[in-house]
Design a protein around this motif. Sequence first.
Motif, mmCIF file in Angstrom:
data_model
loop_
_atom_site.group_PDB
_atom_site.id
_atom_site.type_symbol
_atom_site.label_atom_id
_atom_site.label_comp_id
_atom_site.label_asym_id
_atom_site.label_seq_id
_atom_site.Cartn_x
_atom_site.Cartn_y
_atom_site.Cartn_z
ATOM 1 N N TYR A 51 0.861 -1.182 0.000
ATOM 2 C CA TYR A 51 0.000 0.000 0.000
ATOM 3 C C TYR A 51 0.902 1.238 0.000
ATOM 4 O O TYR A 51 1.777 1.375 0.850
ATOM 5 N N VAL A 52 0.700 2.128 -0.975
ATOM 6 C CA VAL A 52 1.562 3.291 -1.148
ATOM 7 C C VAL A 52 0.708 4.551 -1.217
ATOM 8 O O VAL A 52 -0.286 4.590 -1.939
ATOM 9 N N THR A 53 1.107 5.579 -0.461
ATOM 10 C CA THR A 53 0.469 6.888 -0.576
ATOM 11 C C THR A 53 1.537 7.908 -0.935
ATOM 12 O O THR A 53 2.677 7.822 -0.464
ATOM 13 N N GLY A 54 1.171 8.865 -1.777
ATOM 14 C CA GLY A 54 2.101 9.921 -2.184
ATOM 15 C C GLY A 54 1.479 10.781 -3.272
ATOM 16 O O GLY A 54 0.357 10.531 -3.723
ATOM 17 N N ARG A 55 2.202 11.813 -3.699
ATOM 18 C CA ARG A 55 1.702 12.731 -4.724
ATOM 19 C C ARG A 55 2.122 12.269 -6.110
ATOM 20 O O ARG A 55 3.268 11.898 -6.327
ATOM 21 N N GLY A 56 1.159 12.319 -7.034
ATOM 22 C CA GLY A 56 1.438 11.921 -8.399
ATOM 23 C C GLY A 56 0.209 12.027 -9.268
ATOM 24 O O GLY A 56 -0.719 12.774 -8.967
ATOM 25 N N PHE A 57 0.193 11.244 -10.321
ATOM 26 C CA PHE A 57 -0.970 11.175 -11.208
ATOM 27 C C PHE A 57 -0.979 9.818 -11.881
ATOM 28 O O PHE A 57 0.011 9.094 -11.872
ATOM 29 N N SER A 88 -4.207 0.645 -13.279
ATOM 30 C CA SER A 88 -3.557 1.948 -13.318
ATOM 31 C C SER A 88 -2.051 1.745 -13.181
ATOM 32 O O SER A 88 -1.595 0.662 -12.826
ATOM 33 N N ASN A 89 -1.300 2.763 -13.488
ATOM 34 C CA ASN A 89 0.154 2.714 -13.344
ATOM 35 C C ASN A 89 0.624 4.100 -12.926
ATOM 36 O O ASN A 89 1.069 4.893 -13.745
ATOM 37 N N PRO A 90 0.503 4.417 -11.633
ATOM 38 C CA PRO A 90 0.796 5.770 -11.146
ATOM 39 C C PRO A 90 2.243 6.187 -11.359
ATOM 40 O O PRO A 90 3.153 5.359 -11.383
#
Length: 156
Positions: free
Chosen positions: A47-53, A111-113
Amino acid sequence: MRRTLARYSTVAAATIAALVPAIGTASADGGFHYLALRAHADVQSVYVTGRGFTNWSDGSDRGTVGDRFNPVALTVCYMYSPANGGQWARVGDGLRAHTNEAQGRQGVQISNPRFVDGAQLSVTPLRSANCTTDALRSRRVTVSSDELSTFWLDLR
């Protein structure tokens, strides 16, 4: 004629000298990185949280969450598929990713953030296959700011 050639070579040299530092500090994928993971074999999701798109698809619908000019907070479940063998894995090569902010069901949505260079990520490996139970030690990491397109994160 020689004076004209000398002037052009001086201008060309100055132009190259001005461009080299700009090229040398370029970031991957416009300032973003895809994530590649390696974890112990008992880890089945991360599980990963962070800023991106990200771009996403759930079979019939497609869309984006954030974009390179307006990155957003993402929460992503990376699931090993078919199972984690302790090797390096990326989306499409041993990993599937589900971004919670995008539409679609987990296991169906793809998806592929891409995460912002220099951003802090919170990373939690889990023994469950879908980021729901048996969490192991969470850690914070910083996405590299290099010229690679992938941030290689070793969780072993």
